[in-house]
Design an enzyme around this catalytic site. Structure first.
Site, PDB file in Angstrom:
ATOM      1  N   TYR A 262       0.810  -1.218   0.000  1.00  0.00           N
ATOM      2  CA  TYR A 262       0.000   0.000   0.000  1.00  0.00           C
ATOM      3  C   TYR A 262       0.850   1.278   0.000  1.00  0.00           C
ATOM      4  CZ  TYR A 262      -3.205   3.640   1.601  1.00  0.00           C
ATOM      5  OH  TYR A 262      -3.909   4.806   1.703  1.00  0.00           O
ATOM      6  N   ASP A 297      -8.420  -3.053  -1.416  1.00  0.00           N
ATOM      7  CA  ASP A 297      -9.625  -2.298  -1.777  1.00  0.00           C
ATOM      8  C   ASP A 297      -9.261  -0.985  -2.474  1.00  0.00           C
ATOM      9  OD1 ASP A 297      -9.373  -0.374   0.788  1.00  0.00           O
ATOM     10  OD2 ASP A 297      -9.178  -2.452   1.422  1.00  0.00           O
ATOM     11  N   LYS A 369     -11.643  -8.306   4.937  1.00  0.00           N
ATOM     12  CA  LYS A 369     -12.054  -6.915   5.158  1.00  0.00           C
ATOM     13  C   LYS A 369     -12.710  -6.399   3.888  1.00  0.00           C
ATOM     14  CE  LYS A 369      -9.541  -3.456   4.241  1.00  0.00           C
ATOM     15  NZ  LYS A 369      -8.523  -2.404   4.090  1.00  0.00           N
TER      16      LYS A 369
END
Length: 519
Positions: A262, A297, A369
């Site tokens: 990330y 995500d 998640k």
């Protein structure tokens, strides 16, 4: 639960490729450390506080060693040697270094065996403290219970820790199970951790150890009031990844945003820095019993959800393997994915159902998640509420573990308490009324959902096998993930990466590696 027919051979190939990618990258990790990893060791040895100019003492002592040209041997070697030589505590040594009264690099050196033995002795108190925090969490859950899965996850983001407490306790009373305290904008790019309680964040609140302590105490209070354990979440991505993981472990945080890629993709942090830091941060999180949340995500906020879905799955496989290498149990892997289908897309709901069901089957023990739709939200709050409702349907249908709730004004402003209440009400209504839908409805053999899932799986497998050949760093340079290219020698924080010398010591890794099973 109803299942779709997935190609098991492809799953095995994908997982094998991801394991080889992680093993290859781990060779680099094992040879290197970073200034943030060394500052983490300082904190775990009990060094805390700031100097007269507000500079954190962990920064001061690590910078001191770096300025003396000795960083390759790491902090432990010089700090523990200084303890042996001066009979001062680690905190006292850091304070003397900050005042420039002591140069720990130039002290007489004890034998490496003596230093290693004392390093282990000095490490035990913090390791025991973190172990006790883990037991305290387990005892509280056993005694007062917890919410049903999917856990309802909401955010607070006022910038003021004391106002965050008010909103967090309100959310818990409304039905939330996890409170995420959003970090202030830009904190992930700071190469130090701010100190003390803070009241002036922007778009979120500074992640500091004192803020962690304040919020943990508040959530323990409301946990007893509502009769279920409320989990606390914060973010350890960024230039201080392992430091924040350590502070979270000290203050009994339960969930941490922790992704191997990330920071590289979305914060332009140097890939070498992030890859090294994620390992130690995950060793700490694993030992502390923390659930990590990964950030796949986010890929679909920059890339197309239909075209790039396989990159999400590929990253989940990679994050799973990096987590395993750091001793994190599958039950602690909150692998991320998202409902970012364009609402105008024909059968978008079924495409997302395929993605979510596929992830659930491939990672059966992971508390996945699930991230709400934000990319296609508009000022039409009524349509947005429906988009969130469809997202909630997919979640309960496919047995997701952690449900980040969408809110009417998500991404427009910091959510009002009323927005949060409506989001929780929406989710609880759907979760209750559709509780067993995934156990009652079977997927059509050869249907759209099954075909889509296997198509994504095949593309992810091919991508992982390509990465296996080229290496992770080369793949990131080519922009395979999220359509974002990063340089191996660019980004922020590269100057904080160094190769370990022959005297390098980090006794916390063998003491903690193995996660929550390591007693």
């Amino acid at each position: 639960m109803a299942y779709i027919n997935l190609n098991e051979e492809l799953i095995k190939r994908a997982r094998d490729a991801a394991r080889n990618i992680a093993l290859d990258t781990q060779k680099f990790i094992d040879l290197h450390s970073t200034v943030s990893t060394e500052r983490t060791i300082a904190r775990l040895y009990g060094i805390d506080g700031v100097d007269e100019n507000g500079v954190p003492l962990p920064n001061r002592i690590v910078d001191h060693i770096k300025e003396n040209g000795a960083l390759e041997d790491g902090l432990s070697y010089y700090l523990v040697n200084a303890v042996l030589e001066t009979n001062l505590s680690t905190q006292e040594i850091a304070e003397e270094v900050a005042k420039r009264n002591l140069n720990i690099v130039k002290l007489n050196k004890h034998s490496i065996e003596e230093i290693k033995n004392r390093a282990l002795e000095l490490a035990y108190p913090m390791v025991e403290r973190i172990k006790q925090n883990r037991k305290k969490r387990e005892e509280m859950i056993k005694n007062i219970g917890e919410g049903d899965k999917p856990y309802l996850y909401v955010i607070v983001a006022t910038g003021n820790i004391y106002e965050d407490v008010v909103q967090a306790q309100s959310a818990a009373k409304q039905g939330a199970d996890i409170i995420a305290v959003i970090r202030t904008t830009g904190q992930s790019l700071l190469d130090y951790v701010p100190y003390g309680a803070t009241t002036e964040g922007f778009g979120g609140t500074y992640a500091t150890q004192e803020n962690f302590r304040i919020m943990r105490r508040a959530l323990d209070e409301v946990s007893l009031e509502v009769g279920r354990y409320i989990r606390l979440c914060n973010y350890c991505s960024g230039l201080c990844m392992p430091e924040i993981a350590a502070m979270g472990a000290m203050e009994r945080l339960d969930v941490m945003l922790n992704d191997a890629l990330y920071g590289i993709l979305f914060r332009d942090i140097n890939m070498q820095r992030t890859i090294v830091d994620q390992f130690f941060s995950r060793v700490i999180n694993g030992f502390a019993g923390v659930i990590i949340n990964t950030g796949e995500d986010n890929y679909l906020t920059t890339a197309d959800a239909v075209e790039a879905a396989h990159t999400v799955l590929a990253s989940q496989f990679i994050n799973e393997q990096f987590a395993k290498m750091a001793g994190i149990l599958e039950e602690q892997m909150g692998l991320g994915h998202a409902f970012e289908m364009n609402p105008d897309l024909k059968d978008g709901f079924l495409l997302e159902l395929a993605q979510a069901q596929m992830a659930r089957q491939i990672f059966p023990k992971a508390p996945l998640k699930y991230m709400p739709p934000t990319k296609f939200m508009t000022g039409n709050i009524f349509k947005g509420h429906i988009q969130d409702a469809l997202f909630n349907v997919v979640s309960i249908w496919t047995h997701q573990g952690i449900q980040l709730l969408g809110m009417l004004t998500e991404a427009i402003h910091t959510p009002f308490i009323s927005d949060r209440a409506l989001s929780i009400e929406n989710a609880r209504y759907i979760f209750n009324n559709m509780k067993s839908i995934g156990d009652e409805i079977e997927f059509k053999r050869g249907g759209l959902v099954e075909k889509r899932a296997n198509e994504v799986l095949q593309k992810a497998t091919m991508l992982l096998e390509e990465i296996e050949k080229e290496g992770l760093f080369t793949t990131l340079e080519k922009g395979i993930f999220a359509d974002i290219k990063r340089s191996r020698y660019g980004g922020k924080g590269l100057d904080g990466v160094f190769k370990k010398g022959e005297n390098y010591i980090n006794e916390f890794i063998p003491l903690m590696l193995g996660g929550a099973n390591n007693e």
